[in-house]
Design a protein around this motif. Structure first.
Motif, PDB file in Angstrom:
ATOM      1  N   TYR A 251       2.124   1.960  -3.417  1.00 61.52           N
ATOM      2  CA  TYR A 251       1.057   2.529  -4.250  1.00 61.52           C
ATOM      3  C   TYR A 251       0.996   4.048  -4.106  1.00 61.52           C
ATOM      4  CZ  TYR A 251      -3.604   3.363  -6.138  1.00 61.52           C
ATOM      5  OH  TYR A 251      -4.654   3.844  -6.873  1.00 61.52           O
ATOM      6  N   TYR A 252       1.122   4.524  -2.888  1.00 62.57           N
ATOM      7  CA  TYR A 252       0.941   5.955  -2.633  1.00 62.57           C
ATOM      8  C   TYR A 252       2.217   6.780  -2.777  1.00 62.57           C
ATOM      9  CZ  TYR A 252      -3.791   5.104  -0.909  1.00 62.57           C
ATOM     10  OH  TYR A 252      -5.107   4.767  -0.821  1.00 62.57           O
ATOM     11  N   HIS A 253       3.397   6.159  -2.659  1.00 64.27           N
ATOM     12  CA  HIS A 253       4.604   6.968  -2.526  1.00 64.27           C
ATOM     13  C   HIS A 253       5.726   6.644  -3.514  1.00 64.27           C
ATOM     14  CE1 HIS A 253       3.181   8.972   1.078  1.00 64.27           C
ATOM     15  NE2 HIS A 253       2.766   7.807   1.534  1.00 64.27           N
TER      16      HIS A 253
ATOM     17  N   SER B  68     -10.621   5.891  -1.973  1.00 60.54           N
ATOM     18  CA  SER B  68     -10.085   6.779  -3.003  1.00 60.54           C
ATOM     19  C   SER B  68     -10.458   6.245  -4.383  1.00 60.54           C
ATOM     20  CB  SER B  68      -8.562   6.891  -2.886  1.00 60.54           C
ATOM     21  OG  SER B  68      -8.191   7.446  -1.641  1.00 60.54           O
TER      22      SER B  68
ATOM     23  N   TYR C  88      -9.492   6.591  -8.265  1.00 55.89           N
ATOM     24  CA  TYR C  88      -8.397   7.086  -9.091  1.00 55.89           C
ATOM     25  C   TYR C  88      -8.827   7.116 -10.556  1.00 55.89           C
ATOM     26  CZ  TYR C  88      -5.785   6.143  -4.878  1.00 55.89           C
ATOM     27  OH  TYR C  88      -5.364   6.119  -3.585  1.00 55.89           O
TER      28      TYR C  88
ATOM     29  N   ASP D 148       0.825  -1.203   0.000  1.00 57.53           N
ATOM     30  CA  ASP D 148       0.000   0.000   0.000  1.00 57.53           C
ATOM     31  C   ASP D 148       0.864   1.260   0.000  1.00 57.53           C
ATOM     32  OD1 ASP D 148      -2.659   0.969  -0.047  1.00 57.53           O
ATOM     33  OD2 ASP D 148      -2.471   1.608   2.027  1.00 57.53           O
TER      34      ASP D 148
END
Length: 396
Positions: free
Chosen positions: A63-65, A332, A334, A60
């Protein structure tokens, strides 16, 4: 050097085991010492990643960073005044700001991924960078003799990715896999060396693969020329992404789409094998039913059987459900510029009970000596991400 039969037997034993054998240094992951020092000294690694304890949490975080696959953040590495073998090897100051990709790569290594976990990363649907970090894991940590088996299913993968910090080097996942097999350098660092006999074997297999791919493309072009004089035929959807796009593809377009992803290619070739079997055994005909379906969702009405993953869900419906019951704070969405009625991605969703009943009916059909049959299981109606969320809101 082991012969091919012994090699295949060894790989078969390894595939049955969920434990991965680590190549080289089991403490450093074979990373360059400067990179490893910068990882250990990184505030991000020491203060943020140290709190992550599970595989799902790290995925996870990727995915975000993670937005590129280089070791260093763009413009942070200063090599001015350093020359020769001393250039860029004197510690943190000489390195720059270590990238989140390599911090998370090493964090995954400390968790000692299982075969199932690593395979899941390589096939992840949410972000090409999750898959990219997975391929880096394979190249740095897996035994050289196993590299071909890991990379080969993805050599034609056409998912796009830009591994360069700041962008400007867009390529495909398949091209990255081929590069990792054939080159040592990766954006200023080096992969572990592959023994010469293994490297020669890989290079020969790559040549054979490219020749086969070239032949396939040539055959497709020839078939397309023949099809130009034939009426265009619409087919029921089998592989691909959203319903609207599938309906607009011609036969030749569908054939290309089937080869886009390795999993789709596997399904395609399995179907072709079944068709060949049905054609070959005319005296003792086989009864074969090929079922094609899209996105199974939902649960049995009893509530006894359903989809409730322990970690972060990879699919829409369980994620929505976890938000609804307060297990997660929000969902979220996307992408809002897809060519759909509300801008979000569209899928043909199929309830799991309908899917199960479809399998039962297919088994009953086999008792009728049906020969070879192909059926698409689906509603034929696409629903967007927002459609699904609104439907869940109404139902709850």
């Amino acid at each position: 050097m082991e012969d091919e039969e012994a090699s295949q037997a060894r790989r078969s034993r390894q595939r049955k085991s969920n434990t991965l054998q680590i190549h080289g240094n089991e403490k450093t992951m074979n990373l360059n010492s400067m990179i490893l020092t910068n990882v250990h000294n990184s505030v991000y690694y020491k203060n943020v990643l140290v709190q992550l304890t599970t595989y799902h949490e790290v995925v996870d975080e990727i995915y975000y960073h993670v937005a590129h696959l280089e070791p260093w953040e763009k413009g942070s590495r200063k090599l001015a005044g350093q020359v020769g073998m001393c250039g860029g090897v004197r510690g943190v100051g000489a390195g720059g700001i270590i990238s989140s990709a390599f911090c998370l790569l090493f964090k995954l290594f400390t968790l000692r991924l299982t075969r199932k976990q690593l395979t899941s990363i390589l096939n992840h649907n949410d972000s090409p960078f999750i898959r990219g970090v997975g391929f880096l894991y394979v190249r740095f940590a897996m035994p050289p003799a196993d590299l071909w088996d890991w990379f080969e299913p993805y050599l034609d993968d056409e998912e796009e990715i830009d591994p360069k910090a700041g962008g400007g080097n867009k390529t495909t996942m398949g091209a990255i896999c081929q590069e990792m097999l054939s080159k040592l350098e990766w954006y200023g660092t080096l992969f572990p060396r592959i023994p010469v006999p293994v490297q020669k074997s890989i290079e020969e297999r790559l040549r054979q693969h490219r020749r086969a791919a070239y032949t396939a493309v040539a055959d497709d072009e020839e078939e397309e020329k023949e099809e130009e004089s034939r009426p265009r035929v619409r087919r029921s959807p089998s592989y691909g992404k959203d319903v609207d796009r599938r309906r607009e593809r011609s036969r030749s377009g569908e054939r290309k789409e089937r080869r886009r992803r390795s999993r789709s290619r596997e399904k395609f070739f399995i179907e072709e094998m079944m068709k060949d079997l049905a054609r070959a055994e005319k005296e003792n005909p086989w009864n074969i039913i090929l079922l094609r379906y899209f996105n199974p969702i939902g649960a049995h009405s009893s509530g006894l059987i359903g989809e409730d993953p322990k970690g972060i869900p990879n699919n829409l419906m369980p994620y929505v459900a976890q938000v609804a019951v307060g297990k997660r704070p929000y969902l979220s969405v996307y992408g809002n510029d897809y060519d759909t009625h509300d801008g979000t991605g569209v899928r043909d969703y199929l309830h799991v009970v309908d899917l199960a009943e479809g399998h039962v009916v297919a088994i009953e059909k086999l008792d009728e000596n049906c020969g070879l049959k192909t059926y698409n299981l689906g509603t034929g109606q696409g629903y967007s991400v927002l459609d699904m969320i609104k439907a869940f809101e109404r139902a709850s």
